[in-house]
Design a protein around this motif. Structure first.
Motif, PDB file in Angstrom:
ATOM      1  N   CYS A  45      44.732  55.415  33.554  1.00 38.72           N
ATOM      2  CA  CYS A  45      46.107  55.106  33.908  1.00 38.72           C
ATOM      3  C   CYS A  45      46.492  55.560  35.386  1.00 38.72           C
ATOM      4  N   LEU A  46      45.772  57.044  35.450  1.00 41.30           N
ATOM      5  CA  LEU A  46      46.169  57.430  36.771  1.00 41.30           C
ATOM      6  C   LEU A  46      45.281  56.751  37.830  1.00 41.30           C
ATOM      7  N   LEU A  47      44.224  56.473  37.673  1.00 41.75           N
ATOM      8  CA  LEU A  47      43.425  55.678  38.597  1.00 41.75           C
ATOM      9  C   LEU A  47      44.011  54.345  39.021  1.00 41.75           C
ATOM     10  N   VAL A  48      44.333  53.609  37.961  1.00 42.96           N
ATOM     11  CA  VAL A  48      44.979  52.228  38.383  1.00 42.96           C
ATOM     12  C   VAL A  48      46.255  52.541  39.021  1.00 42.96           C
ATOM     13  N   PHE A  49      47.244  53.453  38.422  1.00 42.13           N
ATOM     14  CA  PHE A  49      48.537  53.604  38.902  1.00 42.13           C
ATOM     15  C   PHE A  49      48.514  53.981  40.567  1.00 42.13           C
ATOM     16  N   TYR A  50      47.812  55.193  40.482  1.00 37.18           N
ATOM     17  CA  TYR A  50      47.935  55.573  42.082  1.00 37.18           C
ATOM     18  C   TYR A  50      46.963  54.987  43.024  1.00 37.18           C
ATOM     19  N   GLY A  51      45.816  54.280  42.376  1.00 34.83           N
ATOM     20  CA  GLY A  51      45.162  53.326  43.352  1.00 34.83           C
ATOM     21  C   GLY A  51      46.058  52.431  43.973  1.00 34.83           C
ATOM     22  N   ASN A  52      46.904  51.708  43.293  1.00 36.30           N
ATOM     23  CA  ASN A  52      47.653  50.705  43.835  1.00 36.30           C
ATOM     24  C   ASN A  52      48.921  51.345  44.442  1.00 36.30           C
ATOM     25  N   PHE A  53      49.238  52.468  43.861  1.00 38.38           N
ATOM     26  CA  PHE A  53      50.423  53.189  44.482  1.00 38.38           C
ATOM     27  C   PHE A  53      50.126  53.703  46.098  1.00 38.38           C
ATOM     28  N   SER A  54      48.896  54.202  46.374  1.00 43.26           N
ATOM     29  CA  SER A  54      48.456  54.348  47.507  1.00 43.26           C
ATOM     30  C   SER A  54      48.075  53.239  48.395  1.00 43.26           C
ATOM     31  N   LEU A  55      47.571  52.446  47.873  1.00 39.17           N
ATOM     32  CA  LEU A  55      47.138  51.210  48.599  1.00 39.17           C
ATOM     33  C   LEU A  55      48.348  50.602  49.044  1.00 39.17           C
ATOM     34  N   LEU A  56      49.459  50.635  48.550  1.00 37.91           N
ATOM     35  CA  LEU A  56      50.676  50.113  48.869  1.00 37.91           C
ATOM     36  C   LEU A  56      51.251  50.786  50.150  1.00 37.91           C
ATOM     37  N   ARG A  71      40.654  45.370  47.952  1.00 40.10           N
ATOM     38  CA  ARG A  71      40.761  46.895  47.342  1.00 40.10           C
ATOM     39  C   ARG A  71      41.423  46.968  46.157  1.00 40.10           C
ATOM     40  N   LEU A  72      42.421  46.258  45.981  1.00 43.51           N
ATOM     41  CA  LEU A  72      43.084  46.200  44.950  1.00 43.51           C
ATOM     42  C   LEU A  72      42.462  45.631  43.696  1.00 43.51           C
ATOM     43  N   LEU A  73      41.415  44.555  43.845  1.00 44.27           N
ATOM     44  CA  LEU A  73      40.401  44.145  42.728  1.00 44.27           C
ATOM     45  C   LEU A  73      39.487  45.138  42.514  1.00 44.27           C
ATOM     46  N   ALA A  74      38.882  45.901  43.457  1.00 41.24           N
ATOM     47  CA  ALA A  74      38.078  47.212  43.324  1.00 41.24           C
ATOM     48  C   ALA A  74      38.718  48.224  42.458  1.00 41.24           C
ATOM     49  N   ILE A  75      39.958  48.457  42.702  1.00 43.31           N
ATOM     50  CA  ILE A  75      40.640  49.373  42.012  1.00 43.31           C
ATOM     51  C   ILE A  75      40.744  48.799  40.458  1.00 43.31           C
ATOM     52  N   MET A  76      41.087  47.785  40.291  1.00 46.22           N
ATOM     53  CA  MET A  76      41.377  47.218  38.975  1.00 46.22           C
ATOM     54  C   MET A  76      40.001  47.160  38.034  1.00 46.22           C
ATOM     55  N   LEU A  77      38.967  46.809  38.563  1.00 49.28           N
ATOM     56  CA  LEU A  77      37.560  46.640  38.212  1.00 49.28           C
ATOM     57  C   LEU A  77      37.024  47.971  37.728  1.00 49.28           C
ATOM     58  N   LEU A  78      37.267  49.177  38.498  1.00 51.86           N
ATOM     59  CA  LEU A  78      37.068  50.623  38.367  1.00 51.86           C
ATOM     60  C   LEU A  78      38.035  51.377  37.570  1.00 51.86           C
ATOM     61  N   ILE A 106      41.843  44.290  30.144  1.00 52.90           N
ATOM     62  CA  ILE A 106      42.850  43.133  29.855  1.00 52.90           C
ATOM     63  C   ILE A 106      44.429  43.724  29.643  1.00 52.90           C
ATOM     64  N   THR A 107      44.268  44.906  28.763  1.00 51.88           N
ATOM     65  CA  THR A 107      45.768  45.494  28.448  1.00 51.88           C
ATOM     66  C   THR A 107      46.407  46.585  29.459  1.00 51.88           C
ATOM     67  N   VAL A 108      45.365  47.643  29.573  1.00 52.84           N
ATOM     68  CA  VAL A 108      45.939  48.757  30.273  1.00 52.84           C
ATOM     69  C   VAL A 108      46.083  48.525  31.848  1.00 52.84           C
ATOM     70  N   VAL A 109      45.034  48.059  32.485  1.00 48.04           N
ATOM     71  CA  VAL A 109      45.040  47.947  34.055  1.00 48.04           C
ATOM     72  C   VAL A 109      46.012  46.872  34.441  1.00 48.04           C
ATOM     73  N   PRO A 110      46.394  45.646  33.992  1.00 44.40           N
ATOM     74  CA  PRO A 110      47.691  45.052  34.481  1.00 44.40           C
ATOM     75  C   PRO A 110      48.794  45.605  34.427  1.00 44.40           C
ATOM     76  N   ALA A 111      48.995  46.513  33.178  1.00 44.00           N
ATOM     77  CA  ALA A 111      50.333  46.980  32.875  1.00 44.00           C
ATOM     78  C   ALA A 111      50.637  48.116  34.248  1.00 44.00           C
ATOM     79  N   PHE A 112      49.429  49.066  34.297  1.00 39.58           N
ATOM     80  CA  PHE A 112      49.813  50.158  35.182  1.00 39.58           C
ATOM     81  C   PHE A 112      49.655  49.768  36.662  1.00 39.58           C
ATOM     82  N   THR A 113      48.953  48.861  36.865  1.00 43.46           N
ATOM     83  CA  THR A 113      49.031  48.015  38.241  1.00 43.46           C
ATOM     84  C   THR A 113      50.355  47.556  38.584  1.00 43.46           C
TER      85      THR A 113
END
Length: 345
Positions: A45-56, A71-78, A106-113
């Motif tokens: 959750c932290l990786l996806v949330f703050y990955g997108n947060f920092s990217l923005l 970069r967003l795709l890489a964050i979501m896949l990792l 499918i479930t966690v990554v989209p939500a926290f993105t």
């Protein structure tokens, strides 16, 4: 601004702590695996949330280009990897790894993105609003400073000439005149820099001004000044009435008799009424509203900035008399002013 950013950091810490405790509580039935499952899930959750947060943050205000989406795709896949790695059965077989990975993707990554995007947008909105308010406040303060600086310098020159005459004649009034001028200048240069001043101090300033102007007249005081009500409790914007008083002198008849200018200041509850009446000279009627004048336009601008929708200004030209009535509603006390300043900062 820094204080607001610190508040956001504190909010993040509190919310993630509460969320971690909630996840641990939900996984309490997992026994010995609860810690590893909770750790893996929170890290994902932290990786996806703050990955997108920092990217923005890096792409804030920029058009989203190919680099952003890659970069967003890489964050979501990792993102699912921490959960798969920490899951007790996540790495047992390739099939298990794939299933846990896809389930999380499918479930966690989209939500926290989405939550990361929402948090970044919310913070940007709050910070931009505060920046806009600060810029508007700075603009207002700059204009107010300019308006306050428009006090007529001729008064100072005339007063110094009058004092010079008194000193030359060794008149007893000379020391008193110097003291009043010193008090007036100290107030204009130093004390009036505050947003508000005690109303009583503003009244003293006007009285000093009247006393110095009186040096021009040998007769009894030409200004009948009356103060009604308590002026010690309330605070007001400084140098607000001086232009009205200057106009009364400037546009009066050449020879003023005692009491020709009548000035009344009344304080009732939290409303102040300033009323000044003066006889009009032969040419005064044409110059009271002249475009080049700074008296009444100055007052109108300052009132609009300082007391929007909390004042009224009435001007009456009765032919031989000119009357200005200013009312200010909702005066502040010192405690109220301090509280407002704390809330703003």
């Amino acid at each position: 601004m820094e204080r607001v950013k610190k508040i956001f950091v504190l909010v993040h810490l509190v919310l993630w702590t509460l969320f971690s405790l909630l996840v641990a509580l939900q996984l309490s039935d997992e026994g010995d695996h609860r810690l590893s499952l909770t750790t893996g899930f929170i890290l994902t959750c932290l990786l996806v949330f703050y990955g997108n947060f920092s990217l923005l943050i890096n792409f804030s205000g920029k058009k989203k280009n190919r680099a952003y989406y890659l970069r967003l795709l890489a964050i979501m896949l990792l993102g699912p990897l921490p959960f798969v790695i920490f899951h007790p059965k996540g790495l047992e077989t390739l099939q298990d790894s794939y299933e846990y990975y896809m389930m999380t993707l499918i479930t966690v990554v989209p939500a926290f993105t989405f939550l990361g995007w929402l948090a970044r947008i919310t913070e940007n909105l709050v910070l931009n609003t505060i920046r806009k308010e600060q810029l508007e406040k700075q603009a207002v303060e700059a204009e107010l400073h300019y308006l306050k600086s428009q006090i007529n310098p001729h008064f100072l020159f005339n007063t110094l000439n009058n004092i010079h005459t008194l000193v030359y004649k060794q008149a007893p009034a000379a020391p008193e005149a110097v003291l009043r001028l010193s008090s007036l200048m100290r107030y204009m240069i130093y004390e009036s820099n505050s947003a508000t001043v005690p109303l009583s101090r503003e009244m003293n300033y006007l009285q000093d001004y009247v006393s110095l102007q009186q040096l021009r007249y040998k007769k009894s005081p030409v200004v009948d000044l009356e103060v009604v009500g308590d002026t010690t409790t309330w605070y007001i914007a400084p140098l607000l009435f001086i232009h009205l008083l200057e106009n009364a002198y400037k546009h009066s008849t050449a020879r003023l008799e005692p009491g020709d200018i009548k000035l009344t200041i009344e304080v009732k509850e939290n409303t102040l009424t300033f009323r000044i009446l003066n006889p009009i000279g032969n040419s005064a009627g044409k110059t009271l509203e002249e475009p080049g004048g700074i008296g009444l336009p100055n007052v109108r601008k300052r009132l609009a900035l300082l007391y929007p929708e909390k004042h009224s200004l009435e001007i009456e030209n009765l032919g031989e008399l000119f009357i200005v009535t200013l009312k200010i509603y909702g005066l502040h006390t010192q405690a109220h002013e301090r509280e407002a300043e704390l809330l703003y900062n």
